[in-house]
Design a protein around this motif. Structure first.
Motif, short mmCIF file in Angstrom:
data_model
loop_
_atom_site.label_atom_id
_atom_site.label_comp_id
_atom_site.label_asym_id
_atom_site.label_seq_id
_atom_site.Cartn_x
_atom_site.Cartn_y
_atom_site.Cartn_z
N ARG A 134 -9.76 26.65 0.50
CA ARG A 134 -8.86 25.72 -0.17
C ARG A 134 -9.73 24.84 -1.04
NH1 ARG A 134 -3.69 23.56 2.89
NH2 ARG A 134 -3.60 22.32 1.04
N PHE A 135 -9.22 24.49 -2.18
CA PHE A 135 -9.96 23.60 -3.04
C PHE A 135 -9.82 22.18 -2.49
CE2 PHE A 135 -8.79 27.20 -5.71
CZ PHE A 135 -10.06 27.60 -6.09
N PRO A 136 -10.93 21.50 -2.24
CA PRO A 136 -10.84 20.16 -1.66
C PRO A 136 -10.21 19.18 -2.63
CG PRO A 136 -13.12 20.71 -2.18
CD PRO A 136 -12.30 21.94 -2.44
N LEU A 137 -9.62 18.14 -2.07
CA LEU A 137 -9.05 17.09 -2.90
C LEU A 137 -10.15 16.39 -3.68
CD1 LEU A 137 -6.51 15.30 -0.52
CD2 LEU A 137 -5.98 16.72 -2.49
N SER A 138 -9.82 15.96 -4.86
CA SER A 138 -10.76 15.19 -5.66
C SER A 138 -11.07 13.89 -4.94
CB SER A 138 -10.13 14.92 -7.03
OG SER A 138 -10.88 13.97 -7.73
N LYS A 139 -12.28 13.39 -5.09
CA LYS A 139 -12.71 12.15 -4.42
C LYS A 139 -11.94 10.93 -4.92
CE LYS A 139 -16.18 13.82 -2.01
NZ LYS A 139 -16.13 13.93 -0.59
N ASP A 140 -11.37 11.01 -6.12
CA ASP A 140 -10.66 9.84 -6.66
C ASP A 140 -9.17 9.82 -6.32
OD1 ASP A 140 -10.13 12.01 -8.29
OD2 ASP A 140 -10.10 10.85 -10.14
N VAL A 141 -8.67 10.80 -5.54
CA VAL A 141 -7.26 10.84 -5.15
C VAL A 141 -6.98 9.72 -4.15
CG1 VAL A 141 -5.55 12.17 -3.85
CG2 VAL A 141 -6.95 13.29 -5.58
N LYS A 142 -5.91 8.98 -4.39
CA LYS A 142 -5.49 7.93 -3.46
C LYS A 142 -4.08 8.22 -2.99
CE LYS A 142 -9.19 5.52 -3.48
NZ LYS A 142 -10.14 5.91 -2.47
N VAL A 143 -3.94 8.31 -1.70
CA VAL A 143 -2.65 8.59 -1.08
C VAL A 143 -1.93 7.27 -0.83
CG1 VAL A 143 -1.57 9.54 1.00
CG2 VAL A 143 -3.54 10.68 -0.01
N ALA B 264 -9.17 10.51 1.35
CA ALA B 264 -8.10 10.07 0.44
C ALA B 264 -7.44 8.76 0.88
CB ALA B 264 -7.04 11.17 0.33
N ILE B 265 -7.46 8.47 2.17
CA ILE B 265 -6.82 7.24 2.66
C ILE B 265 -7.86 6.16 2.94
CG2 ILE B 265 -5.51 6.22 4.57
CD1 ILE B 265 -4.06 8.89 4.86
N GLY B 266 -8.98 6.57 3.46
CA GLY B 266 -9.99 5.57 3.83
C GLY B 266 -9.49 4.76 5.02
N ASN B 267 -9.79 3.49 5.00
CA ASN B 267 -9.43 2.61 6.11
C ASN B 267 -8.19 1.78 5.81
OD1 ASN B 267 -10.01 1.93 8.74
ND2 ASN B 267 -11.34 0.22 8.18
N ARG B 268 -7.38 2.23 4.87
CA ARG B 268 -6.17 1.49 4.49
C ARG B 268 -5.03 1.76 5.47
NH1 ARG B 268 -4.00 3.51 -0.27
NH2 ARG B 268 -5.12 5.43 0.08
N LYS B 269 -4.15 0.79 5.63
CA LYS B 269 -2.92 0.97 6.41
C LYS B 269 -1.86 1.51 5.46
CE LYS B 269 0.41 -1.65 9.14
NZ LYS B 269 0.73 -2.98 9.71
N ILE B 270 -1.34 2.71 5.76
CA ILE B 270 -0.30 3.27 4.91
C ILE B 270 0.86 3.80 5.76
CG2 ILE B 270 -1.95 3.87 3.09
CD1 ILE B 270 -1.43 6.80 3.79
#
Length: 175
Positions: free
Chosen positions: A26-35, A163-169
């Motif tokens: 699978r092609f990995p998500l781009s590093k700049d993608v933000k969910v 893509a999410i990091g440590n954010r609350k979503i």
């Protein structure tokens, strides 16, 4: 003789498909993608990552709890909850490869469980496989094996982790 060669060809074909399923990249998500939001459709065993505009960034096939139908009602029922929750923290050192905690139970879940005299449970996560079982890869989703969590491959949870990091979503869990 034709029957043997036909069976042999079928077996070889199945082997080729199995290897392709296991190793097809699978092609990995781009590093700049933000969910901005996740949507889990339990019946379809599908987790979608959404951008701020609502467009689908990536879709994953998942494994769920061993009793996937219905809303989680109590500890040990092996169900994945349904409703609007949040990924409220993450754990890099979990029992399974990386995990995000789903904010179940909320006050409504606790109230309903209390009315039934039950413990609502908790520790519902989105996670990868145990590191010793990483070799299973995509095959893990052929059965529902979690205790109510959402199971992904280790590569997939790593993509979500970045893509999410440590954010609350928000995560919307649909039947």
């Amino acid at each position: 003789m034709k029957r043997v060669s036909g069976c042999f060809l079928l077996l070889v074909g199945l082997l080729v498909l199995a290897v392709g399923y296991t190793f097809f990249p699978r092609f990995p998500l781009s590093k700049d993608v933000k969910v901005s939001k996740l949507v889990l459709e339990k019946k379809k065993r599908r987790l979608r990552l959404l951008a701020a505009d609502g467009s689908v960034i990536r879709t994953y096939s998942v494994a769920l709890g061993a009793q996937p139908k219905g809303h989680k009602e109590k500890r040990g029922d092996e169900r994945t909850p349904e409703g609007i929750y949040y990924l409220d923290f993450r754990n890099a050192n979990s029992k399974f490869f990386r995990s995000y905690h789903i904010s179940y139970p909320d006050s409504t879940d606790r109230s309903h469980a209390h009315q039934r005299g039950a413990d609502p449970g908790g520790d519902i996560m989105i996670h990868g496989l145990p590191e010793k079982l990483d070799w299973i890869g995509r095959w893990h989703r052929w059965w529902d094996w979690t205790d109510g969590c959402v199971g992904l491959t280790n590569q997939e949870i790593s993509e979500i982790w970045n893509a999410i990091g440590n954010r609350k979503i928000q995560i919307e869990i649909r039947p």
